[in-house]
Design an enzyme around this catalytic site. Structure first.
Site, PDB file in Angstrom:
ATOM      1  N   ARG A 244       0.848  -1.203   0.000  1.00  0.00           N
ATOM      2  CA  ARG A 244       0.000   0.000   0.000  1.00  0.00           C
ATOM      3  C   ARG A 244       0.882   1.251   0.000  1.00  0.00           C
ATOM      4  NH1 ARG A 244      -0.772   4.880   2.105  1.00  0.00           N
ATOM      5  NH2 ARG A 244      -0.387   4.090   4.206  1.00  0.00           N
ATOM      6  N   ASP A 245       1.421   1.566   1.148  1.00  0.00           N
ATOM      7  CA  ASP A 245       2.253   2.768   1.271  1.00  0.00           C
ATOM      8  C   ASP A 245       3.473   2.670   0.370  1.00  0.00           C
ATOM      9  OD1 ASP A 245       3.266   5.158   2.156  1.00  0.00           O
ATOM     10  OD2 ASP A 245       3.902   4.420   4.102  1.00  0.00           O
TER      11      ASP A 245
ATOM     12  N   HIS B 143       5.326   3.970  12.826  1.00  0.00           N
ATOM     13  CA  HIS B 143       5.550   3.890  11.378  1.00  0.00           C
ATOM     14  C   HIS B 143       6.637   4.902  11.038  1.00  0.00           C
ATOM     15  CE1 HIS B 143       3.835   3.790   7.082  1.00  0.00           C
ATOM     16  NE2 HIS B 143       4.734   4.765   7.062  1.00  0.00           N
TER      17      HIS B 143
ATOM     18  N   HIS C 149       9.927   6.381   8.642  1.00  0.00           N
ATOM     19  CA  HIS C 149      10.632   6.466   7.367  1.00  0.00           C
ATOM     20  C   HIS C 149      12.113   6.697   7.671  1.00  0.00           C
ATOM     21  CE1 HIS C 149       7.134   7.025   4.438  1.00  0.00           C
ATOM     22  NE2 HIS C 149       6.606   6.750   5.606  1.00  0.00           N
TER      23      HIS C 149
ATOM     24  N   CYS D   5       5.931   9.525   0.928  1.00  0.00           N
ATOM     25  CA  CYS D   5       4.701  10.283   0.733  1.00  0.00           C
ATOM     26  C   CYS D   5       4.828  11.225  -0.466  1.00  0.00           C
ATOM     27  CB  CYS D   5       4.372  11.096   1.984  1.00  0.00           C
ATOM     28  SG  CYS D   5       2.910  12.138   1.820  1.00  0.00           S
TER      29      CYS D   5
ATOM     30  N   ASN E 177       9.903   3.930   3.558  1.00  0.00           N
ATOM     31  CA  ASN E 177       9.722   3.420   4.910  1.00  0.00           C
ATOM     32  C   ASN E 177      10.978   2.684   5.371  1.00  0.00           C
ATOM     33  OD1 ASN E 177       6.492   3.516   5.380  1.00  0.00           O
ATOM     34  ND2 ASN E 177       6.948   3.032   3.248  1.00  0.00           N
TER      35      ASN E 177
END
Length: 314
Positions: free
Chosen positions: A18-19, A209, A211, A242, A251
């Protein structure tokens, strides 16, 4: 000085599908997403943020969310999905996800850039999402983007983070994720924010979460471990970043995280050797190199033949 007491086990939430791929320019085929997800499950990954029920026009890469969920669903594996609004929640219910994730930014400016809504409007919309989810017996998790800093406003007050977390809990959510959207987290900020949330709502479970934008992603994980946090989101190969944050990078890498946990004696249930191979497969799927380090260097005790490098002369 006594060493900190760390958790004996953590849960890893894989967000690469997803991300990780949402902003990738090369479309990853549905069958390849499914194959990667199944390989991750075989490697021991049990928790996924598998996709997002966002408008296919907005994020074409995730237009196949329902198809991926249907193909990957199996006993003992939790598939959560991001839902941006009521329509997304309805699609997620129809697809049969195990959990929904709603999200808003801690800063007003990033929320406007990211979802084109004020924070107040975002929170108001979550009430209806939670109603839909509750009717279907599906839990909702709340994520806070830019939880450690905003690329437009700079510092985000810890009081703001705690207040959003309390509002999530008031809507019936039991888990809140602190998202380091722009890689601005540092260990002291992790400590401060985790403690503030747990002081305000000790009933909340915190997920982290990170990065690796500034190279301290795994150090921030360690800070979270000291605080007793046992849920971490990461991405195969370090995929991600992002699209609405300047100079954002991926990430923290799942296999790098697993390696660190293994070396610390903390159980994750994930097979490191298998993860390295899956990261290499993900690299081929997106058709460019990924920043994960273990996929390049291998584990610490990997050995080589003497003839693999030249002998120094002189």
């Amino acid at each position: 000085m006594n060493a900190p007491t760390l958790p004996s086990r953590v849960d890893i939430v894989e967000v690469g599908l997803r991300d990780g791929i949402q902003a990738e320019p090369v479309y990853v085929r549905t069958d390849e997403k499914i194959a990667i997800a199944k390989a991750l499950i075989a490697a021991g990954v049990k928790h996924f943020e598998i996709s997002s029920f966002v408008s296919p026009r907005a994020v074409p890469q995730l237009a196949d969310a329902a198809e991926v969920v249907a193909a990957v669903r199996q006993e003992g594996v939790t598939l959560s999905a991001l839902v941006p609004n009521v329509k997304g929640a309805e699609r997620a219910v129809e697809a049969g996800v195990d959990a929904m994730v709603v999200f808003m930014s801690a800063s007003e400016s990033h929320n406007l850039k990211n979802v084109n809504r004020t924070r107040e409007a975002s929170m108001a919309g979550f009430a209806e999402v939670c109603r839909i989810a509750e009717s279907a017996g599906i839990p909702v998790h709340g994520a806070i983007a830019t939880a450690f800093g905003c690329p437009f406003e700079g510092i985000v007050r810890v009081e703001t983070i705690a207040d959003i977390a309390k509002q999530y809990a008031d809507l019936g959510m039991h888990t809140v994720t602190l998202g380091d959207t722009t890689g601005m987290a540092t260990p002291p900020l992790v400590t401060e924010r985790c403690r503030a949330i747990l002081a305000a709502r000790p009933d909340l479970e915190i997920a982290l979460h990170f990065h690796n934008t500034r190279g301290v992603g795994l150090v921030c994980v360690y800070a979270g471990l000291i605080e007793g946090i046992t849920r971490y989101e990461s991405s195969i190969g370090g995929l991600g970043g992002c699209p609405f944050a300047p100079n954002a990078t991926g990430n923290i890498s799942t296999e790098d995280l697993v390696y660190m946990l293994d070396e610390m004696g903390i159980e994750s249930g994930v097979d490191l050797a298998a993860m390295i191979e899956i990261a290499k497969r993900a690299e081929k799927a997106v058709e460019h190199g990924l920043p994960g380090q273990l996929m390049k260097a291998g584990p610490r005790l990997r050995t080589y033949g003497m003839d693999s490098v030249r002998t120094a002369a002189g």
